[in-house]
Design an enzyme around this catalytic site. Sequence first.
Site, PDB file in Angstrom:
ATOM      1  N   LYS A  10       0.831  -1.201   0.000  1.00  0.00           N
ATOM      2  CA  LYS A  10       0.000   0.000   0.000  1.00  0.00           C
ATOM      3  C   LYS A  10       0.876   1.266   0.000  1.00  0.00           C
ATOM      4  O   LYS A  10       2.088   1.186   0.228  1.00  0.00           O
ATOM      5  CB  LYS A  10      -0.921  -0.043   1.232  1.00  0.00           C
ATOM      6  CG  LYS A  10      -1.900  -1.232   1.234  1.00  0.00           C
ATOM      7  CD  LYS A  10      -2.794  -1.196   2.479  1.00  0.00           C
ATOM      8  CE  LYS A  10      -3.756  -2.367   2.534  1.00  0.00           C
ATOM      9  NZ  LYS A  10      -4.648  -2.303   3.730  1.00  0.00           N
ATOM     10  N   PHE A  58     -15.353   4.155   8.337  1.00  0.00           N
ATOM     11  CA  PHE A  58     -13.993   4.488   7.899  1.00  0.00           C
ATOM     12  C   PHE A  58     -13.799   4.363   6.389  1.00  0.00           C
ATOM     13  O   PHE A  58     -12.705   4.601   5.878  1.00  0.00           O
ATOM     14  CB  PHE A  58     -12.968   3.620   8.649  1.00  0.00           C
ATOM     15  CG  PHE A  58     -13.175   2.126   8.503  1.00  0.00           C
ATOM     16  CD1 PHE A  58     -12.726   1.441   7.378  1.00  0.00           C
ATOM     17  CD2 PHE A  58     -13.824   1.402   9.510  1.00  0.00           C
ATOM     18  CE1 PHE A  58     -12.909   0.079   7.250  1.00  0.00           C
ATOM     19  CE2 PHE A  58     -14.012   0.032   9.390  1.00  0.00           C
ATOM     20  CZ  PHE A  58     -13.562  -0.631   8.246  1.00  0.00           C
ATOM     21  N   ARG A  91      -1.267 -14.340   4.926  1.00  0.00           N
ATOM     22  CA  ARG A  91      -2.022 -13.608   5.962  1.00  0.00           C
ATOM     23  C   ARG A  91      -1.328 -13.719   7.314  1.00  0.00           C
ATOM     24  O   ARG A  91      -1.326 -12.789   8.101  1.00  0.00           O
ATOM     25  CB  ARG A  91      -3.478 -14.088   6.029  1.00  0.00           C
ATOM     26  CG  ARG A  91      -4.329 -13.488   4.915  1.00  0.00           C
ATOM     27  CD  ARG A  91      -5.813 -13.682   5.130  1.00  0.00           C
ATOM     28  NE  ARG A  91      -6.386 -12.801   6.126  1.00  0.00           N
ATOM     29  CZ  ARG A  91      -6.899 -11.594   5.866  1.00  0.00           C
ATOM     30  NH1 ARG A  91      -6.874 -11.095   4.642  1.00  0.00           N
ATOM     31  NH2 ARG A  91      -7.435 -10.877   6.826  1.00  0.00           N
ATOM     32  N   THR A  97      -5.406  -7.367  11.008  1.00  0.00           N
ATOM     33  CA  THR A  97      -5.839  -6.146  10.316  1.00  0.00           C
ATOM     34  C   THR A  97      -5.441  -4.896  11.111  1.00  0.00           C
ATOM     35  O   THR A  97      -4.910  -3.934  10.544  1.00  0.00           O
ATOM     36  CB  THR A  97      -7.380  -6.178  10.147  1.00  0.00           C
ATOM     37  OG1 THR A  97      -7.721  -7.383   9.477  1.00  0.00           O
ATOM     38  CG2 THR A  97      -7.867  -4.983   9.363  1.00  0.00           C
ATOM     39  N   ARG A 108       2.607  -6.197   9.474  1.00  0.00           N
ATOM     40  CA  ARG A 108       1.793  -5.089   9.982  1.00  0.00           C
ATOM     41  C   ARG A 108       2.215  -4.687  11.400  1.00  0.00           C
ATOM     42  O   ARG A 108       2.197  -3.511  11.753  1.00  0.00           O
ATOM     43  CB  ARG A 108       0.317  -5.483   9.940  1.00  0.00           C
ATOM     44  CG  ARG A 108      -0.233  -5.525   8.512  1.00  0.00           C
ATOM     45  CD  ARG A 108      -1.594  -6.195   8.464  1.00  0.00           C
ATOM     46  NE  ARG A 108      -2.271  -5.981   7.191  1.00  0.00           N
ATOM     47  CZ  ARG A 108      -3.466  -6.504   6.904  1.00  0.00           C
ATOM     48  NH1 ARG A 108      -4.089  -7.275   7.780  1.00  0.00           N
ATOM     49  NH2 ARG A 108      -4.030  -6.263   5.729  1.00  0.00           N
ATOM     50  N   ASN A 122      -1.836  -0.234   7.412  1.00  0.00           N
ATOM     51  CA  ASN A 122      -1.278  -1.553   7.723  1.00  0.00           C
ATOM     52  C   ASN A 122      -0.438  -2.152   6.587  1.00  0.00           C
ATOM     53  O   ASN A 122      -0.272  -3.348   6.485  1.00  0.00           O
ATOM     54  CB  ASN A 122      -2.384  -2.498   8.201  1.00  0.00           C
ATOM     55  CG  ASN A 122      -3.507  -2.641   7.202  1.00  0.00           C
ATOM     56  OD1 ASN A 122      -3.387  -2.173   6.067  1.00  0.00           O
ATOM     57  ND2 ASN A 122      -4.579  -3.288   7.598  1.00  0.00           N
ATOM     58  N   HIS A 125      -1.895  -5.491   1.722  1.00  0.00           N
ATOM     59  CA  HIS A 125      -3.178  -6.179   1.584  1.00  0.00           C
ATOM     60  C   HIS A 125      -2.897  -7.622   1.204  1.00  0.00           C
ATOM     61  O   HIS A 125      -2.028  -7.886   0.378  1.00  0.00           O
ATOM     62  CB  HIS A 125      -4.021  -5.523   0.482  1.00  0.00           C
ATOM     63  CG  HIS A 125      -5.226  -6.345   0.119  1.00  0.00           C
ATOM     64  ND1 HIS A 125      -6.377  -6.313   0.871  1.00  0.00           N
ATOM     65  CD2 HIS A 125      -5.430  -7.269  -0.862  1.00  0.00           C
ATOM     66  CE1 HIS A 125      -7.256  -7.172   0.346  1.00  0.00           C
ATOM     67  NE2 HIS A 125      -6.694  -7.762  -0.699  1.00  0.00           N
TER      68      HIS A 125
HETATM   69  P1  DAT Z   1      -7.774  -7.171   5.927  1.00  0.00           P
HETATM   70  O1  DAT Z   1      -7.049  -6.083   5.180  1.00  0.00           O
HETATM   71  O2  DAT Z   1      -6.968  -7.693   7.081  1.00  0.00           O
HETATM   72  O3  DAT Z   1      -8.304  -8.271   5.040  1.00  0.00           O
HETATM   73  P2  DAT Z   1     -10.480  -6.061   6.002  1.00  0.00           P
HETATM   74  O4  DAT Z   1     -10.674  -6.653   4.649  1.00  0.00           O
HETATM   75  O5  DAT Z   1     -11.501  -6.341   7.042  1.00  0.00           O
HETATM   76  O6  DAT Z   1      -9.049  -6.480   6.619  1.00  0.00           O
HETATM   77  O7  DAT Z   1     -10.351  -4.484   5.894  1.00  0.00           O
HETATM   78  C1  DAT Z   1      -9.709  -3.884   4.793  1.00  0.00           C
HETATM   79  C2  DAT Z   1      -8.929  -2.675   5.287  1.00  0.00           C
HETATM   80  O8  DAT Z   1      -9.817  -1.723   5.889  1.00  0.00           O
HETATM   81  C3  DAT Z   1      -7.906  -3.002   6.373  1.00  0.00           C
HETATM   82  O9  DAT Z   1      -6.697  -3.469   5.852  1.00  0.00           O
HETATM   83  C4  DAT Z   1      -7.764  -1.677   7.074  1.00  0.00           C
HETATM   84  C5  DAT Z   1      -9.160  -1.076   6.984  1.00  0.00           C
HETATM   85  N1  DAT Z   1      -9.940  -1.330   8.203  1.00  0.00           N
HETATM   86  C6  DAT Z   1     -10.581  -2.486   8.542  1.00  0.00           C
HETATM   87  N2  DAT Z   1     -11.190  -2.362   9.727  1.00  0.00           N
HETATM   88  C7  DAT Z   1     -10.938  -1.083  10.149  1.00  0.00           C
HETATM   89  C8  DAT Z   1     -11.312  -0.325  11.316  1.00  0.00           C
HETATM   90  N3  DAT Z   1     -12.085  -0.847  12.281  1.00  0.00           N
HETATM   91  N4  DAT Z   1     -10.866   0.954  11.393  1.00  0.00           N
HETATM   92  C9  DAT Z   1     -10.090   1.498  10.429  1.00  0.00           C
HETATM   93  N5  DAT Z   1      -9.726   0.840   9.304  1.00  0.00           N
HETATM   94  C10 DAT Z   1     -10.130  -0.428   9.174  1.00  0.00           C
HETATM   95 MG    MG Z   2      -9.762  -8.181   3.522  1.00  0.00          MG
END
Ligand code: DAT
Ligand code: MG
Length: 167
Positions: A10, A58, A91, A97, A108, A122, A125
């Site tokens: 990212k 968010f 992962r 996350t 991360r 983080n 992806h």
């Molecule tokens: P991941 O990237 O671990 O698969 P995700 O698909 O649930 O997680 O979310 C995508 C992205 O959104 C994640 O990398 C960061 C952001 N995100 C997720 N939950 C969040 C939260 N509670 N507050 C802020 N950003 C968040």
């Molecule tokens: Mg995801």
Amino acid sequence: MSQATLILIKPDGLKKSLTGNILTRLSETKLEIVAAKMKRVSKELAQEHYKHLKDKPFFPELIKYILGELHDRRKVMALVYWGKDAITKCRELAGSTNPEEADSTSIRGSYGRITTSGVYENVVHVSSDAAEAEREIKLWFEPEEIIVDLYPSKEIAVKEQKKKVWA
Ligand code: DAT
Ligand code: MG
């Protein structure tokens, strides 16, 4: 079982010059890289990629983040890793996350942060499961950009399409 996963480095990862570190960490998986490129992210691509989160509070900040607007660089590095249990392995290396909850030796956990406005920066992806991986890889890559046949494709005749070539 051989699987593919999309990996994105990212904009924060690029801005912090972490590309080499992240690829080194991912090489621990012994998976194969079958596609890689730098990609300018359009708003459409960003919104489609994160469409499962569109109702989250968010979401607008998340889109700004992946567009590079928070780090002044409108690009990400996109890769496809392929091999046994690719999703689980990547992962696990990426970590949770929430970067503050991620194992401190994960990517991360090592390099992520939560900004004062609540964005989880983080760094990487990783696709969440095989169905998401297929959806995301088809979104980010054309079949010809991937050096193995991951998913069925077809040939179509394209007439008078403009294409940039070397001058
Ligand atoms: P991941 O990237 O671990 O698969 P995700 O698909 O649930 O997680 O979310 C995508 C992205 O959104 C994640 O990398 C960061 C952001 N995100 C997720 N939950 C969040 C939260 N509670 N507050 C802020 N950003 C968040
Ligand atoms: Mg995801």
